[in-house]
Enzyme design. Sequence first.
Site, mmCIF file in Angstrom:
data_model
loop_
_atom_site.group_PDB
_atom_site.id
_atom_site.type_symbol
_atom_site.label_atom_id
_atom_site.label_comp_id
_atom_site.label_asym_id
_atom_site.label_seq_id
_atom_site.Cartn_x
_atom_site.Cartn_y
_atom_site.Cartn_z
ATOM 1 N N GLU A 69 0.798 -1.219 -0.106
ATOM 2 C CA GLU A 69 -0.040 0.057 0.106
ATOM 3 C C GLU A 69 0.784 1.233 0.036
ATOM 4 O O GLU A 69 1.972 1.126 0.663
ATOM 5 C CB GLU A 69 -0.814 -0.125 1.274
ATOM 6 C CG GLU A 69 -1.737 -0.984 1.383
ATOM 7 C CD GLU A 69 -3.144 -0.961 0.279
ATOM 8 O OE1 GLU A 69 -3.456 0.174 -0.202
ATOM 9 O OE2 GLU A 69 -3.826 -1.906 0.387
ATOM 10 N N THR A 70 0.624 2.438 -0.623
ATOM 11 C CA THR A 70 0.802 3.421 -0.605
ATOM 12 C C THR A 70 -0.265 4.508 -0.177
ATOM 13 O O THR A 70 -1.242 4.598 -0.761
ATOM 14 C CB THR A 70 1.561 4.018 -1.894
ATOM 15 O OG1 THR A 70 2.504 3.262 -2.250
ATOM 16 C CG2 THR A 70 1.988 5.617 -2.035
#
Length: 273
Positions: A57-58
């Site tokens: 995830e970003t």
Amino acid sequence: MLLSETRPSTLRATKVFVVDAFAKRPFTGNPAAVCLLEEPRDKGWMQALAREMNLSETAFVTARDAGYELRWFTPAKEVDLCGHATLASAHVLWQRGFREREIDFHTRSGLLTVSREQREIVMRFPAERAVATEPPAGLCEALGVDPVWIGRNRFDYLVEVADAEVVADLKPDFAALAGIPTRGVMVTAPGGSHSEFDFVSRFFAPAYGVDEDPVTGSAHCCLGPYWADRLGRAELWGYQMSRRGGTVHVTVLDDHVLLGGTAVTITAGASIP
């Protein structure tokens, strides 16, 4: 106190941090990139950066009139709920000078409030209970398991298996698993009579570009209520048995769960054009 006075001035620059969430030491837990935006960026740019970071995830954090807007992207898609990148985002804001005890994040899953406690960061998330269902074609074969119970919530399938050893030994067929119509698949079992944990799990999301997620906060929005009902206790400790591994402290509160954990900054403040 004015809201602007509670925010770190560094939000005026576009900076990226890498944080190990649900971790007490570096290189454990689940790494997330946190991007502090000066102003909103278009979805294509955010997806491109998430693909470049190539982490599960970003997170993209943008200041707004009340709290912050928070969005999450895997290398392949935007998602509706993510625990470890939310924990990482709060960790970064407090490290950068945010002075209030609570942070409000406005997300695709509504308002999420994160608080700083003495020993951990605690996130108030919606409970995402699973309902018993028949497995879709190919699910059990892709996992290579004989399930005890199968359910589904709005995001994922939940598969209980006999014991923690089965969870640890899983070797899914990721290509087959990617064809299952779901965000991801949780596989779980009791922690066992000699374990310090109430339950264990692993999480697979190849359709979203993440074969195995190291520690999945949003999965515990489902795992917590499931094991609370099974064990008759509201406060639980879960261990995600990925290669990196990580612990999630879960407290079930009717339609919400409290997810607790700690985080460690790995890289701080890289500038993004």
